[in-house]
Design a protein around this motif. Structure first.
Motif, PDB file in Angstrom:
ATOM      1  N   LYS A  99       4.892  45.956 -31.968  1.00  0.00           N
ATOM      2  CA  LYS A  99       4.808  45.202 -30.715  1.00  0.00           C
ATOM      3  C   LYS A  99       6.177  44.612 -30.373  1.00  0.00           C
ATOM      4  CE  LYS A  99       1.169  42.693 -28.378  1.00  0.00           C
ATOM      5  NZ  LYS A  99       1.987  42.289 -27.276  1.00  0.00           N
TER       6      LYS A  99
ATOM      7  N   SER B 151      -1.061  43.035 -39.656  1.00  0.00           N
ATOM      8  CA  SER B 151      -0.003  42.143 -39.132  1.00  0.00           C
ATOM      9  C   SER B 151       1.357  42.835 -39.194  1.00  0.00           C
ATOM     10  CB  SER B 151       0.059  40.851 -39.940  1.00  0.00           C
ATOM     11  OG  SER B 151      -1.161  40.194 -39.875  1.00  0.00           O
TER      12      SER B 151
ATOM     13  N   GLY C 178      11.016  29.000 -33.574  1.00  0.00           N
ATOM     14  CA  GLY C 178       9.634  28.959 -34.059  1.00  0.00           C
ATOM     15  C   GLY C 178       9.065  30.360 -34.155  1.00  0.00           C
ATOM     16  N   ARG C 179       7.861  30.554 -33.592  1.00  0.00           N
ATOM     17  CA  ARG C 179       7.265  31.893 -33.588  1.00  0.00           C
ATOM     18  C   ARG C 179       7.518  32.561 -32.248  1.00  0.00           C
ATOM     19  NH1 ARG C 179       3.720  27.848 -32.972  1.00  0.00           N
ATOM     20  NH2 ARG C 179       2.346  28.002 -31.185  1.00  0.00           N
TER      21      ARG C 179
ATOM     22  N   PHE D 226     -12.905  39.199 -49.969  1.00  0.00           N
ATOM     23  CA  PHE D 226     -11.915  38.351 -49.302  1.00  0.00           C
ATOM     24  C   PHE D 226     -10.504  38.932 -49.477  1.00  0.00           C
ATOM     25  CE2 PHE D 226      -8.780  34.893 -49.491  1.00  0.00           C
ATOM     26  CZ  PHE D 226      -8.956  34.337 -48.233  1.00  0.00           C
TER      27      PHE D 226
ATOM     28  N   LEU E 219      -5.667  42.663 -43.340  1.00  0.00           N
ATOM     29  CA  LEU E 219      -5.073  41.863 -42.258  1.00  0.00           C
ATOM     30  C   LEU E 219      -3.552  41.818 -42.378  1.00  0.00           C
ATOM     31  CD1 LEU E 219      -7.572  38.884 -41.907  1.00  0.00           C
ATOM     32  CD2 LEU E 219      -7.094  40.634 -40.213  1.00  0.00           C
ATOM     33  N   LEU E 220      -3.075  41.774 -43.628  1.00  0.00           N
ATOM     34  CA  LEU E 220      -1.620  41.768 -43.833  1.00  0.00           C
ATOM     35  C   LEU E 220      -1.005  43.076 -43.345  1.00  0.00           C
ATOM     36  CD1 LEU E 220      -0.766  40.098 -47.243  1.00  0.00           C
ATOM     37  CD2 LEU E 220       0.293  39.646 -45.048  1.00  0.00           C
TER      38      LEU E 220
ATOM     39  N   ILE F 198       1.589  45.303 -36.423  1.00  0.00           N
ATOM     40  CA  ILE F 198       1.832  44.640 -35.121  1.00  0.00           C
ATOM     41  C   ILE F 198       3.286  44.196 -35.012  1.00  0.00           C
ATOM     42  CG2 ILE F 198       1.289  42.582 -33.743  1.00  0.00           C
ATOM     43  CD1 ILE F 198      -1.596  42.845 -34.712  1.00  0.00           C
ATOM     44  N   ILE F 199       3.785  43.575 -36.083  1.00  0.00           N
ATOM     45  CA  ILE F 199       5.162  43.055 -36.044  1.00  0.00           C
ATOM     46  C   ILE F 199       6.158  44.200 -35.816  1.00  0.00           C
ATOM     47  CG2 ILE F 199       6.981  41.929 -37.435  1.00  0.00           C
ATOM     48  CD1 ILE F 199       4.633  40.279 -38.707  1.00  0.00           C
TER      49      ILE F 199
ATOM     50  N   LEU G  39      -7.988  40.300 -46.710  1.00  0.00           N
ATOM     51  CA  LEU G  39      -6.652  39.704 -46.636  1.00  0.00           C
ATOM     52  C   LEU G  39      -5.564  40.790 -46.613  1.00  0.00           C
ATOM     53  CD1 LEU G  39      -5.316  36.787 -46.810  1.00  0.00           C
ATOM     54  CD2 LEU G  39      -4.887  37.343 -49.182  1.00  0.00           C
TER      55      LEU G  39
END
Lengths: 160, 260
Positions: free
Chosen positions: A25, A18, A103-104, A7, A14-15, A21-22, A11
């Motif tokens: 993108k 992410s 927000g996002r 797990f 994925l971090l 991507i941030i 995690l």
């Protein structure tokens, strides 16, 4: 313990993904910049007697509702990178407001002169189309769904 | 409030901690909704949003939400790390996560007051800091109270309250002090969270982002309360060492450890 390790590995992966991507993108702020033309207005969760099937409304109804609501009467929305938005109205007049994403990146906030603020929820945003919702509880109960199409630059159109 | 750990905490300790920290969490959550259109004291909604953004193929937004959720978890991780590694200096170990939380909130307040340009990047970053700070708070209160006090979100609390109320329909539970205390604690946290939220909404219309400083003051009270008690205890020991030690020993023997 193996499950926990697995797990944690997922995690971290994925971090990292992410973060990638941030960093790579484009932010929704950049996607928004350009000229957008209003295509349709639809009303969701509108009060009706059950016989109405089509929620799209005609220009007269739209105008009547616009008169009573704080939503501006504009057909062309031009978003600029300096966070100003030029709203060209049906009559040919224009208004400059300040736009911000919150927000996002799903809330479009428009600040008019005199600090009057309107908030729209961006439901869909792609290179050529945008759907935004405006929640209101004034005289018509429900959500206004506004659909836009990106207006290509004139030079580009001429070239084609 | 912060000094004692797990089953050595009394009902009063948990009640005080629950009321003050849930009040501050309520304030932070309402402020973040007003300013950034995002909840920062709970992540249940963020999980739903994450799933929704993934299904829509909005990878940028999904990544942002995933980082937010991870930061809330990182906050809890940090808090518990201090709690489990600071057994010799318990007050300090419990204090550090709260100091971090206040620093996070102060940074957000100062940034909002002097530098905020309303850009999306800033908004996302400030939400991330607030989620981390709420993770710190929730992790700290839950871990030092043996999971009796969770102050930043009300889903579990509302469930517990429903269960407790159903238990109270039976006479045997109505006469059970633990069950009654649990109900009192949950109701107090709920009311305090709500009051914090309402107050933040009202204060925002008057002092805007400076409301965050009020949250910092509330948390500072939590931190200083124990420091003040420790200072009094040390002073009393210095003046009447034998009498005070005896009294405290007797009190400890009399006190029954309580979960709530």
């Amino acid at each position: 313990m193996t499950v926990v390790r697995l797990f944690l590995s997922v995690l971290f992966a994925l971090l990292l993904f992410s973060g990638f991507i941030i960093l790579n993108k484009e932010s929704p702020e950049k996607d928004l910049i350009g000229q957008w033309e209003e295509v349709s207005w639809e009303y969701e969760k509108v009060n009706h007697d059950g016989t109405l099937i089509d929620f799209q409304i005609n220009d007269g109804q739209q105008e009547e509702i616009r008169k009573n609501l704080l939503i501006h009467k504009s057909e062309i929305w031009s978003f600029f990178s300096d966070h100003t938005l030029d709203l060209k109205t049906i009559e040919g007049t224009s208004e400059k407001v300040v736009w911000n994403l919150k927000g996002r990146g799903h809330i479009l906030e428009l600040e008019h002169e005199g600090k009057r603020v309107e908030d729209y929820q961006i439901q869909y945003l792609s290179h050529d189309s945008m759907i935004i919702h405006f929640n209101f509880d004034l005289q018509v109960r429900g959500i206004v769904k506004m659909t836009f199409k990106r207006k290509m630059k004139e030079e580009y159109a001429q070239k084609i | 409030m912060l000094r004692k750990y797990s089953n050595y905490r009394t009902f009063k300790d948990n009640l005080q901690l629950g009321i003050l920290t849930s009040f501050s969490a309520g304030m932070v959550n309402v402020m973040s909704v007003i300013l950034f259109f995002a909840f920062t004291s709970n992540v249940t909604g963020h999980y739903a949003i994450l799933a929704q953004e993934i299904s829509k193929g909005n990878w940028f937004q999904a990544a942002i939400v995933f980082v937010w959720i991870s930061l809330f978890m990182a906050g809890s991780f940090t808090s518990n790390l201090f709690v489990i590694n600071g057994k010799n200096r318990r007050y300090l170990a419990h204090l550090i996560p709260m100091v971090f939380e206040v620093i996070c909130l102060l940074c957000v307040a100062l940034y909002l007051q002097y530098y905020y340009q309303d850009t999306l990047k800033e908004t996302e970053f400030l939400i991330a800091i607030l989620l981390y700070s709420m993770g710190l708070q929730n992790g700290l209160t839950a871990s030092i109270s043996n999971f009796a006090v969770k102050t930043t979100h009300l889903t579990g609390l509302t469930t517990d309250l429903g269960i407790t109320f159903s238990m109270l329909t039976k006479r045997e539970f109505r006469e059970d002090l633990e069950t009654v205390r649990k109900a009192k604690l949950l109701i107090s946290i709920l009311c305090s969270y709500l009051s914090g939220g309402i107050l933040a909404g009202l204060l925002y219309s008057i002092i805007q982002v400076k409301t965050f400083y009020i949250v910092c003051v509330v948390l500072t009270i939590v931190m200083l309360y124990d420091y003040y008690k420790l200072a009094i205890f040390k002073l009393a020991q210095r003046k009447q060492p034998y009498i005070k030690r005896d009294l405290l020993k007797r009190r400890r023997r009399e006190r029954k450890p309580s979960l709530y």
